[in-house]
Design an enzyme around this catalytic site. Structure first.
Site, PDB file in Angstrom:
ATOM      1  N   GLU A  60       9.801  -0.273  -1.801  1.00 56.66           N
ATOM      2  CA  GLU A  60       9.488   0.461  -0.572  1.00 56.66           C
ATOM      3  C   GLU A  60      10.610   0.360   0.459  1.00 56.66           C
ATOM      4  OE1 GLU A  60       5.689  -0.745   0.997  1.00 56.66           O
ATOM      5  OE2 GLU A  60       4.629  -0.257  -0.863  1.00 56.66           O
TER       6      GLU A  60
ATOM      7  N   GLU B 239       4.819   9.100   1.209  1.00 56.87           N
ATOM      8  CA  GLU B 239       3.410   8.781   1.464  1.00 56.87           C
ATOM      9  C   GLU B 239       3.025   9.086   2.912  1.00 56.87           C
ATOM     10  OE1 GLU B 239       1.993   5.047  -0.073  1.00 56.87           O
ATOM     11  OE2 GLU B 239       0.057   5.272   0.922  1.00 56.87           O
TER      12      GLU B 239
ATOM     13  N   ASP C  65       1.142  -1.817  -6.618  1.00 55.97           N
ATOM     14  CA  ASP C  65       0.602  -3.048  -6.039  1.00 55.97           C
ATOM     15  C   ASP C  65      -0.697  -2.749  -5.272  1.00 55.97           C
ATOM     16  OD1 ASP C  65       1.701  -1.756  -3.886  1.00 55.97           O
ATOM     17  OD2 ASP C  65       2.865  -3.468  -3.162  1.00 55.97           O
TER      18      ASP C  65
ATOM     19  N   LYS D 210       9.552   0.304  -8.762  1.00 56.36           N
ATOM     20  CA  LYS D 210       9.473   1.012  -7.480  1.00 56.36           C
ATOM     21  C   LYS D 210       9.569  -0.007  -6.357  1.00 56.36           C
ATOM     22  CE  LYS D 210       5.499   2.911  -5.754  1.00 56.36           C
ATOM     23  NZ  LYS D 210       5.337   2.171  -4.473  1.00 56.36           N
TER      24      LYS D 210
HETATM   25  O1  KIV Z   1       0.762   0.914  -5.034  1.00 54.69           O
HETATM   26  C1  KIV Z   1       0.525   2.128  -5.180  1.00 54.69           C
HETATM   27  O2  KIV Z   1      -0.465   2.539  -5.789  1.00 54.69           O
HETATM   28  C2  KIV Z   1       1.470   3.091  -4.627  1.00 54.69           C
HETATM   29  C3  KIV Z   1       1.092   4.533  -4.663  1.00 54.69           C
HETATM   30  C4  KIV Z   1       0.107   4.825  -3.610  1.00 54.69           C
HETATM   31  C5  KIV Z   1       2.270   5.412  -4.601  1.00 54.69           C
HETATM   32  O3  KIV Z   1       2.485   2.706  -4.141  1.00 54.69           O
END
Ligand code: KIV
Length: 323
Positions: free
Chosen positions: A118, A186, A45, A116
């Site tokens: 968070e 991160e 994102d 993915k």
């Molecule tokens: O959105 C993204 O690009 C990410 C990466 C920095 C892992 O979450």
């Protein structure tokens, strides 16, 4: 390149082989990531910032994400494992059905292999369990979680106290226990990332987390120096190594084109490849000669109208000289 799978990534960690991951958001970037043989392609994102010009990742919607995932899938139909980021507001609810439904959209419509999300709270772990039990592989993401920027208070390093570092380890363990196949770490200290990596069975992918993770991820535009405009410089994180200066190359190409066109250098004869036979050329000239006067009249009328409108533009921009 053989299709990368979740088990093949876990096996890479077990055999001490580093995993590579890069973001991509459209067809051409996906083609490049695929050709380079990168293991995981993340439709992050971060798209909101580097492609759409927002200052954070928060505005990204699921519809926008699906749109970008579809293009990426066309650019990398086989090869890297395709992971789609679940945007803010699509998975955080007590009702974990919402997350599962939205994850299915990224898989069915966007063509992603995995999603993915968070955070590492208990609720997040329940969501990871729900989505993986629903048949969708989940990558976790702890440390700096950009979607929670308003809680964290800015793009800043996490896990810098012993207590917070220990919490991060617990979050990572919780996500693993819930079924995550991999976790992004991160912006955390390298020793903390190492401790998490050594503790987990599943691979960790670091970004600003030092060299002791199972793999590394960078954002396509940042690593390739894509956004050379000064406005974007502030967003390139200091942990990001630049592997190219494409932004400069793009601007240079565009400037050269402008000069070539304005000076009549482009296209020249070299880039005007379509020709008529001599016979057709003579016939064409004869056709033109037939109604030359009429065409001249049409041309003169049009020119007179344009002169009038030029005059009008001058008046409206600078006011009438009679005023
Ligand atoms: O959105 C993204 O690009 C990410 C990466 C920095 C892992 O979450």
């Amino acid at each position: 390149m053989k299709k990368v799978t979740v088990p093949s990534l876990v096996s890479k960690k077990r055999h001490g082989k580093k995993i590579t991951m890069v973001t991509a958001y459209d067809y051409p970037s996906a083609l490049h990531v695929n050709r380079a043989g990168i293991d995981i392609l993340l439709v992050g994102d971060s798209c909101a910032m580097v492609e759409l010009g927002y200052e954070t990742t928060q505005p990204m919607t699921l519809d926008q994400m699906v749109h970008h995932c579809e293009a990426v899938k066309r650019g990398a139909p086989s090869g890297p494992l395709l992971v789609g980021d679940m945007p803010l507001g699509t998975y955080e609810y007590d009702d974990t059905d919402v997350a599962l439904r939205n994850a299915y959209r990224l898989v069915k419509e966007g063509g992603m292999d995995a999603v993915k999300l968070e955070g590492g709270s208990n609720l997040r772990a329940q969501t990871v369990r729900k989505v993986t039990e629903g048949g969708v592989a989940v990558m976790g993401h702890v440390g700096l979680t950009p979607q929670a920027i308003s809680v964290i208070g800015g793009f800043r390093a996490q896990g810098r106290t012993a207590v917070r570092a220990r919490q991060l380890l617990d979050e990572a363990l919780r996500l693993q226990e819930a079924g995550a196949f991999c976790i992004v770490l991160e912006c955390i200290p390298a020793n903390v990332a190492q401790a998490i990596t050594d503790t987990l069975e599943i691979p960790t992918i670091g970004i600003g987390a030092g060299g002791h993770t199972s793999g590394q991820v960078l954002v396509y535009h940042d690593m390739l120096g894509m956004t050379s405009h000064p406005h974007h410089k502030q967003f390139v994180p200091k942990f990001c190594k630049r592997y190219g200066q494409l932004g400069h190359a793009i601007v240079k190409g565009l400037e050269d084109f402008k000069v070539d066109v304005e000076e009549g250098i482009f296209p020249g004869t070299e880039y005007a490849p379509y020709k008529m036979s001599d016979e057709e050329r003579v016939a064409f000239d004869a056709l033109l000669a037939k109604d030359e006067e009429e065409r001249q009249r049409i041309h003169d009328e049009a020119a007179a109208k344009l002169d009038d409108s030029d005059e009008y533009e001058k008046l409206s921009l600078y006011g009438s000289s009679k005023d």
